[in-house]
Design a protein around this motif. Structure first.
Motif, PDB file in Angstrom:
ATOM      1  N   PHE A  73       0.824  -1.199   0.000  1.00  0.00           N
ATOM      2  CA  PHE A  73       0.000   0.000   0.000  1.00  0.00           C
ATOM      3  C   PHE A  73       0.863   1.256   0.000  1.00  0.00           C
ATOM      4  O   PHE A  73       1.603   1.518   0.944  1.00  0.00           O
ATOM      5  CB  PHE A  73      -0.953   0.003   1.203  1.00  0.00           C
ATOM      6  CG  PHE A  73      -1.965  -1.105   1.144  1.00  0.00           C
ATOM      7  CD1 PHE A  73      -3.022  -1.051   0.251  1.00  0.00           C
ATOM      8  CD2 PHE A  73      -1.847  -2.205   1.980  1.00  0.00           C
ATOM      9  CE1 PHE A  73      -3.951  -2.067   0.189  1.00  0.00           C
ATOM     10  CE2 PHE A  73      -2.774  -3.226   1.924  1.00  0.00           C
ATOM     11  CZ  PHE A  73      -3.824  -3.163   1.027  1.00  0.00           C
ATOM     12  N   GLN A  74       0.721   2.032  -1.054  1.00  0.00           N
ATOM     13  CA  GLN A  74       1.522   3.242  -1.252  1.00  0.00           C
ATOM     14  C   GLN A  74       1.282   4.281  -0.152  1.00  0.00           C
ATOM     15  O   GLN A  74       2.207   4.961   0.278  1.00  0.00           O
ATOM     16  CB  GLN A  74       1.180   3.844  -2.629  1.00  0.00           C
ATOM     17  CG  GLN A  74       2.007   5.023  -3.029  1.00  0.00           C
ATOM     18  CD  GLN A  74       3.367   4.617  -3.558  1.00  0.00           C
ATOM     19  OE1 GLN A  74       3.547   3.498  -4.016  1.00  0.00           O
ATOM     20  NE2 GLN A  74       4.321   5.509  -3.478  1.00  0.00           N
ATOM     21  N   ARG A  75       0.055   4.410   0.321  1.00  0.00           N
ATOM     22  CA  ARG A  75      -0.257   5.452   1.299  1.00  0.00           C
ATOM     23  C   ARG A  75       0.347   5.183   2.681  1.00  0.00           C
ATOM     24  O   ARG A  75       0.361   6.059   3.535  1.00  0.00           O
ATOM     25  CB  ARG A  75      -1.761   5.640   1.412  1.00  0.00           C
ATOM     26  CG  ARG A  75      -2.476   4.457   1.995  1.00  0.00           C
ATOM     27  CD  ARG A  75      -3.954   4.749   2.145  1.00  0.00           C
ATOM     28  NE  ARG A  75      -4.579   3.621   2.792  1.00  0.00           N
ATOM     29  CZ  ARG A  75      -5.679   3.052   2.396  1.00  0.00           C
ATOM     30  NH1 ARG A  75      -6.316   3.514   1.347  1.00  0.00           N
ATOM     31  NH2 ARG A  75      -6.185   2.036   3.046  1.00  0.00           N
ATOM     32  N   LEU A  76       0.837   3.986   2.920  1.00  0.00           N
ATOM     33  CA  LEU A  76       1.504   3.671   4.193  1.00  0.00           C
ATOM     34  C   LEU A  76       2.964   4.102   4.215  1.00  0.00           C
ATOM     35  O   LEU A  76       3.612   4.026   5.246  1.00  0.00           O
ATOM     36  CB  LEU A  76       1.414   2.175   4.491  1.00  0.00           C
ATOM     37  CG  LEU A  76       0.028   1.612   4.782  1.00  0.00           C
ATOM     38  CD1 LEU A  76       0.104   0.117   4.982  1.00  0.00           C
ATOM     39  CD2 LEU A  76      -0.573   2.298   5.992  1.00  0.00           C
ATOM     40  N   ARG A  77       3.473   4.545   3.093  1.00  0.00           N
ATOM     41  CA  ARG A  77       4.894   4.911   3.007  1.00  0.00           C
ATOM     42  C   ARG A  77       5.121   6.339   3.483  1.00  0.00           C
ATOM     43  O   ARG A  77       5.391   7.246   2.711  1.00  0.00           O
ATOM     44  CB  ARG A  77       5.401   4.714   1.594  1.00  0.00           C
ATOM     45  CG  ARG A  77       5.330   3.264   1.185  1.00  0.00           C
ATOM     46  CD  ARG A  77       5.866   3.032  -0.175  1.00  0.00           C
ATOM     47  NE  ARG A  77       5.586   1.657  -0.571  1.00  0.00           N
ATOM     48  CZ  ARG A  77       5.818   1.182  -1.753  1.00  0.00           C
ATOM     49  NH1 ARG A  77       6.326   1.952  -2.682  1.00  0.00           N
ATOM     50  NH2 ARG A  77       5.540  -0.063  -2.031  1.00  0.00           N
ATOM     51  N   THR A  78       5.065   6.495   4.798  1.00  0.00           N
ATOM     52  CA  THR A  78       5.321   7.786   5.435  1.00  0.00           C
ATOM     53  C   THR A  78       6.534   7.627   6.349  1.00  0.00           C
ATOM     54  O   THR A  78       6.916   6.502   6.690  1.00  0.00           O
ATOM     55  CB  THR A  78       4.106   8.235   6.272  1.00  0.00           C
ATOM     56  OG1 THR A  78       3.917   7.312   7.349  1.00  0.00           O
ATOM     57  CG2 THR A  78       2.843   8.317   5.418  1.00  0.00           C
ATOM     58  N   PRO A  79       7.162   8.729   6.746  1.00  0.00           N
ATOM     59  CA  PRO A  79       8.314   8.622   7.645  1.00  0.00           C
ATOM     60  C   PRO A  79       7.987   7.920   8.971  1.00  0.00           C
ATOM     61  O   PRO A  79       8.785   7.141   9.481  1.00  0.00           O
ATOM     62  CB  PRO A  79       8.724  10.078   7.876  1.00  0.00           C
ATOM     63  CG  PRO A  79       8.251  10.802   6.671  1.00  0.00           C
ATOM     64  CD  PRO A  79       6.988  10.104   6.260  1.00  0.00           C
ATOM     65  N   THR A  80       6.805   8.166   9.514  1.00  0.00           N
ATOM     66  CA  THR A  80       6.425   7.510  10.765  1.00  0.00           C
ATOM     67  C   THR A  80       6.287   6.006  10.573  1.00  0.00           C
ATOM     68  O   THR A  80       6.758   5.218  11.400  1.00  0.00           O
ATOM     69  CB  THR A  80       5.088   8.088  11.284  1.00  0.00           C
ATOM     70  OG1 THR A  80       5.218   9.496  11.404  1.00  0.00           O
ATOM     71  CG2 THR A  80       4.720   7.483  12.616  1.00  0.00           C
TER      72      THR A  80
END
Length: 141
Positions: free
Chosen positions: A69-76
């Protein structure tokens, strides 16, 4: 001199019997006695196997979801992936040596195995477990 973690009642000195007995060790050496009963080792192996499988499965799931899932790729979330990767590697490499030893009711690895167990625990985040595990099996690296 013996410097283990056992009291005098748990281990037995070999060579206390008649002199020249077959299979006796040199005078003054300590015979390794099992630390736990065989049933306890089986329960520990079941517990370690369960922890290893649940840890590997759940952390692998976190990594797959992060990748998919692309939207899970955050710094946190990247920090969580880092922790998950460390836990996955600990589940695969850190638990394996102790699990196999519990199946055999004794530490089956040599000094290099003990050092690897400590190194992998330190590298993959659980630095305090090495001493406890090696002390439980009377291995002194």
């Amino acid at each position: 001199m013996y410097s283990g973690n056992r009291s005098g009642s748990q281990g037995s000195w070999e060579g206390d019997g008649p002199a020249g007995a077959e299979g006796s060790a040199p005078e003054g050496t300590l015979s390794p006695a099992p630390l736990f009963s065989p049933d306890t080792y089986e329960r520990l192996a079941l517990l370690l196997g369960s922890v290893g499988l649940l840890g590997a499965g759940s952390n692998l799931l976190v990594l797959v979801l992060y990748y998919k899932f692309q939207r899970l790729r955050t710094p946190t979330h990247l920090f969580l992936v880092n922790i998950s990767l460390g836990d996955l590697l600990m589940s695969l490499f850190g638990v394996t040596f102790t699990f196999v030893s519990c199946l055999r009711n004794r530490w089956v690895w040599d000094t290099v195995g003990c050092v690897w167990d400590g190194f992998s625990s330190s590298l993959f985040e659980k630095s305090s477990s090495h001493k406890c595990i090696c002390d439980a099996f009377n291995i002194y690296c």
